[in-house]
Motif scaffolding. Structure first.
Motif, mmCIF file in Angstrom:
data_model
loop_
_atom_site.group_PDB
_atom_site.id
_atom_site.type_symbol
_atom_site.label_atom_id
_atom_site.label_comp_id
_atom_site.label_asym_id
_atom_site.label_seq_id
_atom_site.Cartn_x
_atom_site.Cartn_y
_atom_site.Cartn_z
ATOM 1 N N SER A 1 3.254 -1.852 -8.246
ATOM 2 C CA SER A 1 3.717 -2.565 -7.053
ATOM 3 C C SER A 1 3.906 -1.646 -5.847
ATOM 4 O O SER A 1 4.028 -2.123 -4.716
ATOM 5 C CB SER A 1 5.044 -3.272 -7.353
ATOM 6 O OG SER A 1 6.042 -2.336 -7.734
ATOM 7 N N LEU A 2 3.904 -0.329 -6.070
ATOM 8 C CA LEU A 2 4.101 0.608 -4.963
ATOM 9 C C LEU A 2 2.838 0.680 -4.116
ATOM 10 O O LEU A 2 1.771 1.070 -4.587
ATOM 11 C CB LEU A 2 4.462 1.997 -5.494
ATOM 12 C CG LEU A 2 4.730 3.071 -4.424
ATOM 13 C CD1 LEU A 2 5.984 2.724 -3.624
ATOM 14 C CD2 LEU A 2 4.875 4.452 -5.067
ATOM 15 N N LYS A 3 2.954 0.336 -2.862
ATOM 16 C CA LYS A 3 1.810 0.323 -1.950
ATOM 17 C C LYS A 3 1.351 1.747 -1.656
ATOM 18 O O LYS A 3 2.166 2.632 -1.405
ATOM 19 C CB LYS A 3 2.198 -0.379 -0.648
ATOM 20 C CG LYS A 3 1.082 -0.442 0.379
ATOM 21 C CD LYS A 3 1.563 -1.123 1.651
ATOM 22 C CE LYS A 3 0.479 -1.126 2.716
ATOM 23 N NZ LYS A 3 0.944 -1.785 3.973
ATOM 24 N N GLY A 4 0.028 1.970 -1.692
ATOM 25 C CA GLY A 4 -0.529 3.275 -1.336
ATOM 26 C C GLY A 4 -0.078 4.385 -2.260
ATOM 27 O O GLY A 4 0.289 5.471 -1.805
ATOM 28 N N ARG A 5 -0.120 4.117 -3.567
ATOM 29 C CA ARG A 5 0.372 5.126 -4.531
ATOM 30 C C ARG A 5 -0.380 6.454 -4.426
ATOM 31 O O ARG A 5 0.221 7.521 -4.548
ATOM 32 C CB ARG A 5 0.268 4.582 -5.959
ATOM 33 C CG ARG A 5 1.307 3.542 -6.305
ATOM 34 C CD ARG A 5 1.277 3.228 -7.788
ATOM 35 N NE ARG A 5 0.021 2.602 -8.184
ATOM 36 C CZ ARG A 5 -0.372 2.474 -9.452
ATOM 37 N NH1 ARG A 5 0.374 2.970 -10.428
ATOM 38 N NH2 ARG A 5 -1.507 1.864 -9.738
ATOM 39 N N THR A 6 -1.682 6.398 -4.193
ATOM 40 C CA THR A 6 -2.470 7.636 -4.113
ATOM 41 C C THR A 6 -2.029 8.473 -2.926
ATOM 42 O O THR A 6 -1.799 9.688 -3.054
ATOM 43 C CB THR A 6 -3.969 7.316 -3.989
ATOM 44 O OG1 THR A 6 -4.388 6.571 -5.136
ATOM 45 C CG2 THR A 6 -4.787 8.601 -3.896
ATOM 46 N N THR A 7 -1.892 7.836 -1.777
ATOM 47 C CA THR A 7 -1.448 8.550 -0.577
ATOM 48 C C THR A 7 -0.053 9.124 -0.781
ATOM 49 O O THR A 7 0.219 10.284 -0.447
ATOM 50 C CB THR A 7 -1.457 7.615 0.639
ATOM 51 O OG1 THR A 7 -2.781 7.123 0.849
ATOM 52 C CG2 THR A 7 -0.992 8.343 1.886
ATOM 53 N N GLU A 8 0.842 8.304 -1.324
ATOM 54 C CA GLU A 8 2.207 8.774 -1.553
ATOM 55 C C GLU A 8 2.217 9.965 -2.518
ATOM 56 O O GLU A 8 2.921 10.961 -2.299
ATOM 57 C CB GLU A 8 3.067 7.636 -2.115
ATOM 58 C CG GLU A 8 3.330 6.529 -1.119
ATOM 59 C CD GLU A 8 4.812 6.243 -0.942
ATOM 60 O OE1 GLU A 8 5.650 6.977 -1.487
ATOM 61 O OE2 GLU A 8 5.126 5.283 -0.219
#
Length: 344
Positions: free
Chosen positions: A189-196
């Motif tokens: 559910s975490l948006k933009g997991r790769t970027t984060e």
């Protein structure tokens, strides 16, 4: 994000909250303050960069330990800016706020902006609610006697003495937030997991790389320990005095939006210096009522909100910083009482 609290049902025309909201809007206190934030961001950036410059200039020396404490203050101030970004106080654009929040949170201090924003949104929607506010969910610390009676594991061991252990545990809060941020990357559910994840990893590599490049291992480890401990305590002094020790709500408590926010929050007196140190969160009542209000306007909103609450007969809690800590610690001690009685 424009505002981390949902549009309150109590904001219907004619409600108590709507009446207060009209007064605040008429005073122009919901308008953006770009000049204020330009100066604040510049000063915080100068503090952050300047501290690292001093660190590089001093080199291999035990004088780096005071620098570690100063760096904790810089980290804390960046975190407060990330908080304001999450509430849409700096920019109306969600995209701009998110990009700046990722830079400030993930890259600069190693705190997942997306994870923290989701957690903080739920806190604002139901402050101090033992079933819905993640900030008072039973983990290591317990916030109600109901939680104490149902506690297991570490919380049950610490519970009887948690008031005495609160400040020592705060020294681990900076590290705890980093661990929680990396764990959050596993959530779909975490948006933009790769970027984060990339930004969090870049922070850790740059942070550890800088410290170990300048200091030998023993001094480097001590520097990290002092920095993270001071950072955790600073965050605790920024966020904890605002709700801890205030009423903990349950499913039986049916309050409208205004009373839910005001009765669970506490303001901290202390003047301009306190405003800077706590990033305006010392006006917690006003902040919870109007999360998107620029922090520079909260001081001006205070007399309006206080007078309005008095006209409604709604208790408005306000005290000094030390007294706020006293109330929080007394509450923690009382919560642990059933566990102490079991041990007798």
């Amino acid at each position: 994000m424009a505002d981390t609290s949902p549009a309150p049902a109590a904001a219907r025309r004619g409600s108590d909250y709507a009446g207060l909201s009209r007064r605040i809007a008429q005073a122009g206190l919901l308008e953006r303050r770009p000049g204020y934030y330009a100066v604040r961001i510049g000063l915080v950036a100068a503090l952050f960069a300047g501290t690292w410059a001093v660190f590089a200039a001093i080199g291999d020396s035990w004088w780096q330990l005071p620098v570690a404490a100063l760096l904790a203050v810089a980290f804390g101030q960046v975190t407060l800016l990330a908080h304001d970004l999450a509430h849409g106080q700096i920019s109306r654009s969600r995209r701009t706020s998110r990009i700046a929040g990722l830079v400030a949170g993930n890259l600069t201090v190693g705190l997942s902006y997306g994870w923290w924003m989701d957690k903080h949104t739920r806190h604002h929607a139901n402050p101090n609610h033992e079933d819905h506010d993640p900030d008072v969910s039973p983990d290591v610390l317990l916030w109600s006697q109901k939680q104490a009676e149902a506690s297991r594991g570490v919380a049950r061991v610490i519970g009887p003495w948690q008031a005495w252990l609160f400040f020592p545990l705060l020294t681990l809060e900076g590290l705890n937030l980093k661990v929680a941020s990396f764990r959050a990357l596993r959530r779909p559910s975490l948006k933009g997991r790769t970027t984060e994840g990339l930004l969090l990893s870049a922070h850790v590599l740059a942070y550890l790389g800088a410290v170990f490049a300048v200091l030998p291992p023993t001094k480097a480890l001590l520097f990290l320990a002092v920095h993270q401990a001071c950072y955790g305590v600073y965050l605790g002094c920024t966020f904890a005095p605002n709700h801890k020790g205030m009423p903990v709500l349950t499913a039986e408590d049916e309050l409208d939006f205004l009373r839910r926010q005001v009765l669970t929050s506490r303001n901290v007196r202390g003047g301009r210096l306190m405003d800077i140190a706590l990033g305006g969160l010392n006006y917690q009542i006003e902040h919870h009522l109007f999360p998107s209000m620029p922090s520079a306007n909260l001081r001006r909103a205070r007399p309006i909100v206080r007078s309005y609450c008095a006209s409604l007969g709604v208790a408005y809690a306000e005290c000094g910083l030390l007294e706020s800590w006293g109330q929080a610690l007394r509450h923690l001690h009382e919560v642990g009482r059933p566990l102490r009685q079991v041990r007798r």
